[in-house]
Motif scaffolding. Structure first.
Motif, PDB file in Angstrom:
ATOM      1  N   VAL A 136       0.853  -1.197   0.000  1.00 29.38           N
ATOM      2  CA  VAL A 136       0.000   0.000   0.000  1.00 29.38           C
ATOM      3  C   VAL A 136       0.886   1.242   0.000  1.00 29.38           C
ATOM      4  O   VAL A 136       1.926   1.274   0.671  1.00 29.38           O
ATOM      5  CB  VAL A 136      -0.980  -0.011   1.203  1.00 29.38           C
ATOM      6  N   TRP A 137       0.470   2.251  -0.759  1.00 28.75           N
ATOM      7  CA  TRP A 137       1.214   3.499  -0.838  1.00 28.75           C
ATOM      8  C   TRP A 137       1.369   4.089   0.556  1.00 28.75           C
ATOM      9  O   TRP A 137       0.412   4.134   1.338  1.00 28.75           O
ATOM     10  CB  TRP A 137       0.490   4.456  -1.769  1.00 28.75           C
ATOM     11  N   SER A 138       2.558   4.529   0.870  1.00 26.70           N
ATOM     12  CA  SER A 138       2.871   5.031   2.215  1.00 26.70           C
ATOM     13  C   SER A 138       2.016   6.230   2.622  1.00 26.70           C
ATOM     14  O   SER A 138       1.837   6.472   3.809  1.00 26.70           O
ATOM     15  CB  SER A 138       4.354   5.393   2.303  1.00 26.70           C
ATOM     16  N   GLU A 139       1.473   6.955   1.671  1.00 33.12           N
ATOM     17  CA  GLU A 139       0.657   8.125   1.991  1.00 33.12           C
ATOM     18  C   GLU A 139      -0.840   7.855   1.898  1.00 33.12           C
ATOM     19  O   GLU A 139      -1.646   8.781   2.028  1.00 33.12           O
ATOM     20  CB  GLU A 139       1.060   9.297   1.102  1.00 33.12           C
ATOM     21  N   ASN A 140      -1.222   6.612   1.690  1.00 31.53           N
ATOM     22  CA  ASN A 140      -2.650   6.257   1.646  1.00 31.53           C
ATOM     23  C   ASN A 140      -3.078   5.832   3.051  1.00 31.53           C
ATOM     24  O   ASN A 140      -3.231   4.657   3.353  1.00 31.53           O
ATOM     25  CB  ASN A 140      -2.919   5.159   0.620  1.00 31.53           C
ATOM     26  N   TYR A 141      -3.277   6.822   3.898  1.00 36.21           N
ATOM     27  CA  TYR A 141      -3.567   6.564   5.308  1.00 36.21           C
ATOM     28  C   TYR A 141      -4.919   5.884   5.512  1.00 36.21           C
ATOM     29  O   TYR A 141      -5.062   5.042   6.384  1.00 36.21           O
ATOM     30  CB  TYR A 141      -3.492   7.870   6.101  1.00 36.21           C
ATOM     31  N   GLY A 142      -5.894   6.240   4.702  1.00 37.37           N
ATOM     32  CA  GLY A 142      -7.212   5.608   4.815  1.00 37.37           C
ATOM     33  C   GLY A 142      -7.132   4.114   4.546  1.00 37.37           C
ATOM     34  O   GLY A 142      -7.715   3.312   5.281  1.00 37.37           O
ATOM     35  N   ALA A 143      -6.405   3.725   3.502  1.00 36.38           N
ATOM     36  CA  ALA A 143      -6.254   2.303   3.190  1.00 36.38           C
ATOM     37  C   ALA A 143      -5.493   1.591   4.307  1.00 36.38           C
ATOM     38  O   ALA A 143      -5.844   0.467   4.684  1.00 36.38           O
ATOM     39  CB  ALA A 143      -5.537   2.115   1.855  1.00 36.38           C
ATOM     40  N   GLN A 144      -4.473   2.235   4.855  1.00 33.20           N
ATOM     41  CA  GLN A 144      -3.713   1.615   5.937  1.00 33.20           C
ATOM     42  C   GLN A 144      -4.602   1.361   7.152  1.00 33.20           C
ATOM     43  O   GLN A 144      -4.521   0.289   7.769  1.00 33.20           O
ATOM     44  CB  GLN A 144      -2.519   2.488   6.309  1.00 33.20           C
ATOM     45  N   ARG A 145      -5.462   2.337   7.495  1.00 31.88           N
ATOM     46  CA  ARG A 145      -6.392   2.139   8.613  1.00 31.88           C
ATOM     47  C   ARG A 145      -7.388   1.019   8.298  1.00 31.88           C
ATOM     48  O   ARG A 145      -7.690   0.192   9.153  1.00 31.88           O
ATOM     49  CB  ARG A 145      -7.136   3.445   8.931  1.00 31.88           C
ATOM     50  N   PHE A 146      -7.904   1.008   7.077  1.00 30.68           N
ATOM     51  CA  PHE A 146      -8.855  -0.007   6.644  1.00 30.68           C
ATOM     52  C   PHE A 146      -8.239  -1.403   6.799  1.00 30.68           C
ATOM     53  O   PHE A 146      -8.831  -2.288   7.426  1.00 30.68           O
ATOM     54  CB  PHE A 146      -9.266   0.257   5.191  1.00 30.68           C
ATOM     55  N   TYR A 147      -7.055  -1.618   6.251  1.00 31.50           N
ATOM     56  CA  TYR A 147      -6.414  -2.935   6.344  1.00 31.50           C
ATOM     57  C   TYR A 147      -6.054  -3.281   7.783  1.00 31.50           C
ATOM     58  O   TYR A 147      -6.100  -4.442   8.184  1.00 31.50           O
ATOM     59  CB  TYR A 147      -5.186  -3.004   5.432  1.00 31.50           C
ATOM     60  N   GLY A 148      -5.718  -2.271   8.580  1.00 31.54           N
ATOM     61  CA  GLY A 148      -5.424  -2.499   9.991  1.00 31.54           C
ATOM     62  C   GLY A 148      -6.614  -3.081  10.731  1.00 31.54           C
ATOM     63  O   GLY A 148      -6.453  -3.906  11.639  1.00 31.54           O
ATOM     64  N   ARG A 149      -7.826  -2.674  10.358  1.00 36.26           N
ATOM     65  CA  ARG A 149      -9.028  -3.226  10.995  1.00 36.26           C
ATOM     66  C   ARG A 149      -9.188  -4.716  10.711  1.00 36.26           C
ATOM     67  O   ARG A 149      -9.901  -5.405  11.439  1.00 36.26           O
ATOM     68  CB  ARG A 149     -10.273  -2.458  10.533  1.00 36.26           C
ATOM     69  N   TYR A 150      -8.530  -5.205   9.684  1.00 35.61           N
ATOM     70  CA  TYR A 150      -8.572  -6.631   9.350  1.00 35.61           C
ATOM     71  C   TYR A 150      -7.344  -7.370   9.874  1.00 35.61           C
ATOM     72  O   TYR A 150      -7.113  -8.525   9.518  1.00 35.61           O
ATOM     73  CB  TYR A 150      -8.682  -6.818   7.836  1.00 35.61           C
ATOM     74  N   GLY A 151      -6.551  -6.719  10.702  1.00 41.72           N
ATOM     75  CA  GLY A 151      -5.415  -7.381  11.334  1.00 41.72           C
ATOM     76  C   GLY A 151      -4.101  -7.274  10.587  1.00 41.72           C
ATOM     77  O   GLY A 151      -3.121  -7.916  10.966  1.00 41.72           O
ATOM     78  N   PHE A 152      -4.016  -6.456   9.555  1.00 40.35           N
ATOM     79  CA  PHE A 152      -2.764  -6.291   8.809  1.00 40.35           C
ATOM     80  C   PHE A 152      -1.889  -5.259   9.500  1.00 40.35           C
ATOM     81  O   PHE A 152      -2.375  -4.211   9.943  1.00 40.35           O
ATOM     82  CB  PHE A 152      -3.051  -5.861   7.365  1.00 40.35           C
ATOM     83  N   GLU A 153      -0.594  -5.577   9.576  1.00 44.95           N
ATOM     84  CA  GLU A 153       0.371  -4.687  10.225  1.00 44.95           C
ATOM     85  C   GLU A 153       1.539  -4.424   9.296  1.00 44.95           C
ATOM     86  O   GLU A 153       1.944  -5.302   8.521  1.00 44.95           O
ATOM     87  CB  GLU A 153       0.899  -5.343  11.504  1.00 44.95           C
ATOM     88  N   LYS A 154       2.112  -3.233   9.413  1.00 50.18           N
ATOM     89  CA  LYS A 154       3.277  -2.861   8.609  1.00 50.18           C
ATOM     90  C   LYS A 154       4.482  -3.689   9.045  1.00 50.18           C
ATOM     91  O   LYS A 154       4.809  -3.746  10.228  1.00 50.18           O
ATOM     92  CB  LYS A 154       3.575  -1.378   8.773  1.00 50.18           C
ATOM     93  N   VAL A 155       5.148  -4.320   8.050  1.00 50.30           N
ATOM     94  CA  VAL A 155       6.330  -5.138   8.342  1.00 50.30           C
ATOM     95  C   VAL A 155       7.512  -4.804   7.432  1.00 50.30           C
ATOM     96  O   VAL A 155       8.566  -5.421   7.534  1.00 50.30           O
ATOM     97  CB  VAL A 155       6.018  -6.655   8.237  1.00 50.30           C
ATOM     98  N   GLY A 156       7.331  -3.826   6.547  1.00 47.33           N
ATOM     99  CA  GLY A 156       8.422  -3.485   5.646  1.00 47.33           C
ATOM    100  C   GLY A 156       8.022  -2.406   4.667  1.00 47.33           C
ATOM    101  O   GLY A 156       6.939  -1.828   4.768  1.00 47.33           O
TER     102      GLY A 156
END
Length: 183
Positions: A136-156
């Motif tokens: 996911v694009w580093s500046e797409n904060y909405g998508a990052q929050r969305f995926y976080g609600r499904y248990g996805f975490e930044k690893v790289g």
């Protein structure tokens, strides 16, 4: 998973949808990121990535699955999933990846992005739990929050290349053992 509500339909794409998927892929990428790239770099990327030949190869490969979101029979979104190809040392054989998830602006905010994503997750987990990845694009904060609600975490992180442009992308992962439903 096929879902129809009012005039909007989510369905699995087939090889007969090559032209439609190529078109919505190029339109949605351009709508979302088109102003981020020099015109020739964008044109070359769209030609190479979303050509009928490239899309047909994906639709004919059983290790990939695509979905179309249609309003009144016209594509307004799409998703693509398959084996993980992200550049991370911990990616293992059998891991899955959400490759693309786009909904045109005109069809956003109706919950269809989540429905499409849940269809992707269901397909990726069809043979049981496995580790899942997303770039996911580093500046797409909405998508990052969305995926976080499904248990996805930044690893790289990695660079997404379009011509001479290098976009800073995050790599998100959800371990096979953790598969929460969004809150």
């Amino acid at each position: 998973m096929n879902v129809t509500v009012d005039n909007i339909r989510l369905r699995r794409a087939t090889p007969a949808d090559t032209a439609v998927l190529a078109d919505i892929s190029a339109r949605s990428f351009t709508e979302t990121f088109g102003d981020s790239y020099p015109p020739q770099d964008l044109a070359d990327f769209l030609r190479d990535t979303y050509s009928h030949q490239a899309i047909a190869a994906l639709l004919n490969d059983p290790s990939y699955a695509a979905w179309l979101l249609e309003r009144d029979g016209v594509a307004v979104g799409h998703a693509l999933a398959g084996s993980c190809g992200l550049p991370h040392a911990e990616v293992a054989a059998g891991d899955g990846e959400l490759k693309r998830l786009y909904v045109l602006r005109e069809a956003q905010n109706g919950g269809w992005g989540a429905r499409m994503f849940e269809a992707v997750l269901e397909w990726l987990q069809r043979d049981g739990p496995r580790t899942l990845w997303i770039g996911v694009w580093s500046e797409n904060y909405g998508a990052q929050r969305f995926y976080g609600r499904y248990g996805f975490e930044k690893v790289g992180a990695y660079e997404f290349v379009v011509g001479d442009t290098r976009d800073h992308e995050f790599i998100l992962r959800r371990d096979a053992r953790s598969a929460p439903s969004p809150a």
